[in-house]
Design a protein around this motif. Structure first.
Motif, PDB file in Angstrom:
ATOM      1  N   ALA A  37       0.849  -1.199   0.000  1.00 29.64           N
ATOM      2  CA  ALA A  37       0.000   0.000   0.000  1.00 29.64           C
ATOM      3  C   ALA A  37       0.883   1.247   0.000  1.00 29.64           C
ATOM      4  N   ASP A  38       0.344   2.330  -0.573  1.00 29.41           N
ATOM      5  CA  ASP A  38       1.101   3.573  -0.619  1.00 29.41           C
ATOM      6  C   ASP A  38       0.303   4.661   0.073  1.00 29.41           C
ATOM      7  N   PRO A  39       0.604   5.092   1.244  1.00 29.15           N
ATOM      8  CA  PRO A  39       1.676   4.681   2.141  1.00 29.15           C
ATOM      9  C   PRO A  39       1.336   3.337   2.797  1.00 29.15           C
ATOM     10  N   PRO A  40       2.349   2.606   3.263  1.00 25.73           N
ATOM     11  CA  PRO A  40       2.102   1.307   3.891  1.00 25.73           C
ATOM     12  C   PRO A  40       1.252   1.448   5.146  1.00 25.73           C
ATOM     13  N   ASN A  41       0.385   0.482   5.361  1.00 24.90           N
ATOM     14  CA  ASN A  41      -0.495   0.500   6.525  1.00 24.90           C
ATOM     15  C   ASN A  41       0.279  -0.061   7.716  1.00 24.90           C
ATOM     16  N   VAL A  42       1.057   0.794   8.370  1.00 24.23           N
ATOM     17  CA  VAL A  42       1.942   0.354   9.446  1.00 24.23           C
ATOM     18  C   VAL A  42       1.188  -0.028  10.706  1.00 24.23           C
ATOM     19  N   ALA A  43      -0.073   0.361  10.845  1.00 28.92           N
ATOM     20  CA  ALA A  43      -0.845  -0.001  12.030  1.00 28.92           C
ATOM     21  C   ALA A  43      -1.127  -1.505  12.056  1.00 28.92           C
TER      22      ALA A  43
END
Length: 112
Positions: free
Chosen positions: A96-102
């Motif tokens: 994903a852009d931005p990466p789903n860091v959650a």
């Protein structure tokens, strides 16, 4: 002891450094000192090889290993750490852009 039983063997012990009769000598006696003594000098040792450059834009939160998420797996498959095999998240979350860091158990490293 009856006649039907075979004779018992002697029990071997590893406590004594004395060799068994007819056997090889103990290891300490087999080692011969070398004719030439090697002297270690600190300045003669070669420098250690440089540390390998870190690879990967991601870092596993459980173990801290840097890695690149695989690009050839489907979006619904799990990405696992190459070192500790921890499940870090879905491939779709890494792409994903931005990466789903959650949702990820990995941290994106900023490029310096």
């Amino acid at each position: 002891m009856s006649d039907s039983e075979p004779p018992r063997r002697k029990t071997l012990s590893l406590k004594s450094p004395v060799a068994a009769p007819g056997g090889p000598p103990p290891l300490e006696r087999m080692v011969k000192p070398s004719a030439r003594a090697t002297v270690f000098t600190p300045h003669a040792a070669p420098p250690p090889p440089p540390a390998p450059a870190p690879t990967g834009d991601w870092k596993c939160k459980p173990c801290g290993t840097r890695f690149d998420p695989p690009t050839d797996i489907p979006d619904e498959d799990s990405v696992r750490c190459p070192s500790c095999n921890a499940r870090l998240g879905l491939a779709a979350d890494f792409r994903a852009d931005p990466p789903n860091v959650a949702k990820l158990r990995a941290r994106w490293l900023k490029k310096a």
